[in-house]
Scaffold this motif. Structure first.
Motif, PDB file in Angstrom:
ATOM      1  N   PRO A   1      10.555   0.303   0.969  1.00 28.34           N
ATOM      2  CA  PRO A   1      10.287   1.561   0.251  1.00 28.34           C
ATOM      3  C   PRO A   1      11.549   2.195  -0.311  1.00 28.34           C
ATOM      4  O   PRO A   1      11.551   2.695  -1.437  1.00 28.34           O
ATOM      5  CB  PRO A   1       9.655   2.446   1.333  1.00 28.34           C
ATOM      6  N   TYR A   2      12.657   2.129   0.476  1.00 23.64           N
ATOM      7  CA  TYR A   2      13.891   2.764   0.016  1.00 23.64           C
ATOM      8  C   TYR A   2      14.557   1.969  -1.106  1.00 23.64           C
ATOM      9  O   TYR A   2      15.072   2.534  -2.066  1.00 23.64           O
ATOM     10  CB  TYR A   2      14.848   2.944   1.194  1.00 23.64           C
TER      11      TYR A   2
ATOM     12  N   LYS B   1       0.840  -1.213   0.000  1.00 22.97           N
ATOM     13  CA  LYS B   1       0.000   0.000   0.000  1.00 22.97           C
ATOM     14  C   LYS B   1       0.870   1.255   0.000  1.00 22.97           C
ATOM     15  O   LYS B   1       0.542   2.248  -0.644  1.00 22.97           O
ATOM     16  CB  LYS B   1      -0.905   0.010   1.238  1.00 22.97           C
ATOM     17  N   LEU B   2       2.003   1.194   0.717  1.00 25.31           N
ATOM     18  CA  LEU B   2       2.888   2.359   0.793  1.00 25.31           C
ATOM     19  C   LEU B   2       3.659   2.591  -0.498  1.00 25.31           C
ATOM     20  O   LEU B   2       3.974   3.716  -0.845  1.00 25.31           O
ATOM     21  CB  LEU B   2       3.906   2.176   1.926  1.00 25.31           C
TER      22      LEU B   2
ATOM     23  N   ILE C   1       5.640   9.229   8.683  1.00 22.33           N
ATOM     24  CA  ILE C   1       6.788   8.358   8.444  1.00 22.33           C
ATOM     25  C   ILE C   1       6.338   7.206   7.541  1.00 22.33           C
ATOM     26  O   ILE C   1       5.198   6.756   7.616  1.00 22.33           O
ATOM     27  CB  ILE C   1       7.406   7.813   9.758  1.00 22.33           C
ATOM     28  N   PRO C   2       7.247   6.736   6.659  1.00 20.95           N
ATOM     29  CA  PRO C   2       6.842   5.713   5.690  1.00 20.95           C
ATOM     30  C   PRO C   2       6.815   4.313   6.290  1.00 20.95           C
ATOM     31  O   PRO C   2       7.492   3.413   5.850  1.00 20.95           O
ATOM     32  CB  PRO C   2       7.926   5.813   4.601  1.00 20.95           C
TER      33      PRO C   2
ATOM     34  N   GLU D   1      -1.081   4.099  14.519  1.00 26.49           N
ATOM     35  CA  GLU D   1      -1.735   4.870  13.447  1.00 26.49           C
ATOM     36  C   GLU D   1      -1.599   6.372  13.713  1.00 26.49           C
ATOM     37  O   GLU D   1      -1.372   7.166  12.791  1.00 26.49           O
ATOM     38  CB  GLU D   1      -3.229   4.512  13.348  1.00 26.49           C
ATOM     39  N   LEU D   2      -1.751   6.737  14.981  1.00 27.75           N
ATOM     40  CA  LEU D   2      -1.677   8.146  15.373  1.00 27.75           C
ATOM     41  C   LEU D   2      -0.295   8.724  15.045  1.00 27.75           C
ATOM     42  O   LEU D   2      -0.178   9.815  14.483  1.00 27.75           O
ATOM     43  CB  LEU D   2      -1.936   8.243  16.886  1.00 27.75           C
ATOM     44  N   ILE D   3       0.747   7.955  15.390  1.00 27.81           N
ATOM     45  CA  ILE D   3       2.118   8.433  15.151  1.00 27.81           C
ATOM     46  C   ILE D   3       2.387   8.563  13.646  1.00 27.81           C
ATOM     47  O   ILE D   3       2.913   9.585  13.198  1.00 27.81           O
ATOM     48  CB  ILE D   3       3.144   7.498  15.830  1.00 27.81           C
TER      49      ILE D   3
END
Lengths: 234, 110
Positions: A223-224, A141-142, B24-25, B16-18
């Motif tokens: 991702p990287y 998803k990311l 951040i990925p 999820e909040l963070i």
């Protein structure tokens, strides 16, 4: 009739029944390709195709089931804590093995797919193929891949590791049960771990831990690494 | 059980909040996994308080990803068009991953 199948309870019910049926079949005939998840998925797809039901309609209920992937990933953290004590004496070698194995898994699949000239979105969907399905789905998803393709391939990788992993490793001269367990968890996640437990309890514990550690490593790095090989995300 | 569920969902929400606020990925649930491990190690929470819910979730983990597997049917044509390179790359990569992690332990284990 189509409206009936749009009720969420249809998707929920068929998922549970198909999975329960798959587990019963596995119990009766202990054969590796009779993986309960694989059987359930094939059964539901066939049912939807025969009755001409859209995936979106099935997923009105299905998404209530897949919602629980989120808390399940958190539960893996608890599982990891519980088993952590048992690998303490080999911790450094274990972490090295999972890290190097895990990173090789991401790099080799990206490189092979690039060499075979497969479109980028498939590479993005398969980079996380070694890790447990809920984590792999989140990674995809990311990175802009298609989570459903990820799920399908990840399950296939697990079944491959489960069916052939120990055989291949023994042919290649691996004798240690801990090595076989760690390798199965690193390369073939939970479905591989099920096989590791059949080798020995210790192999199973190492496999479960390797699955969690590689999940984290792959989530952090994929991702990287994809960005490095493919440039910016599409 | 209720307390255990509250902890699990609490850590999921925290994760999820963070990720929501810091962009951040990394997925919120993966962060939640890391945070609950940390909380257990630092003895901020007790294992028996979360274990009832986590054991049940892990027991049925495979059930939860069935809908994603079914979703593969939507992409059937893509898979059919590329099944050969996909199979070759995935199988080769899996065998390499298996061997590399196994050989490191085989050679270095005490």
């Amino acid at each position: 009739m189509q409206e009936f199948f749009q009720l969420p309870v249809f998707g929920v019910f068929i998922s549970i029944i198909a999975f329960a049926g798959g587990r019963e079949l596995r119990k009766k005939f202990n054969y590796v390709l009779l993986n309960p998840v694989l059987l359930a998925i094939l059964f539901i797809i066939s049912f939807l195709l025969i009755f001409n039901i859209d995936f979106e309609d099935y997923n009105r209920g299905g998404k209530f089931i897949s919602f629980f992937l989120g808390p399940s990933v958190v539960a893996l953290g608890v599982f990891f804590y519980e088993k952590y004590e048992e690998v303490k004496q080999n911790l450094k070698v274990f972490l090295l093995s999972v890290a190097v194995g895990g990173i090789s898994g991401i790099l080799t699949v990206i490189i092979f797919l690039l060499l075979l000239k497969v479109p980028d979105f498939i590479i993005e969907s398969l980079a996380s193929k070694s890790v447990t399905t809920p984590i792999a789905i989140e990674i995809t998803k990311l990175t802009g891949g298609i989570p459903e393709i990820t799920a399908g391939i990840v399950i296939a990788v697990g079944i491959f590791g489960n069916a052939f992993g120990p055989f291949i490793l023994k042919k290649l001269g691996i004798k240690s049960k801990i090595a076989i367990g760690t390798a199965l968890g690193t390369a073939a996640h939970g479905i591989g771990t099920a096989r590791a437990f059949e080798e020995s309890k210790l192999a199973g514990v190492y496999s479960g831990l390797a699955m969690c550690v590689n999940g984290i490593i792959t989530a952090l790095l994929t991702p990287y690494l994809l960005q490095l090989f493919l440039g910016s995300f599409t | 059980m209720l307390k255990a569920l509250a902890y699990i969902f609490g850590f999921l929400l925290l994760g999820e909040l963070i990720t929501y606020f810091f962009e951040i990925p990394i997925a919120g649930n993966i962060l939640g996994m890391f945070l609950i491990f940390l909380a257990l190690r630092l003895k901020l929470i007790k294992l028996q308080d979360v274990k009832p819910a986590s054991d049940k979730l892990i027991k049925y983990l495979v059930l939860f990803f069935i809908p994603y597997g079914v979703g593969l049917m939507v992409y059937f044509e893509i898979i059919a068009a590329y099944w050969m390179p996909i199979s070759v790359a995935v199988i080769a990569s899996t065998v390499i991953t298996l061997y590399i992690s196994a050989i490191i332990i085989e050679k270095l284990e005490k």
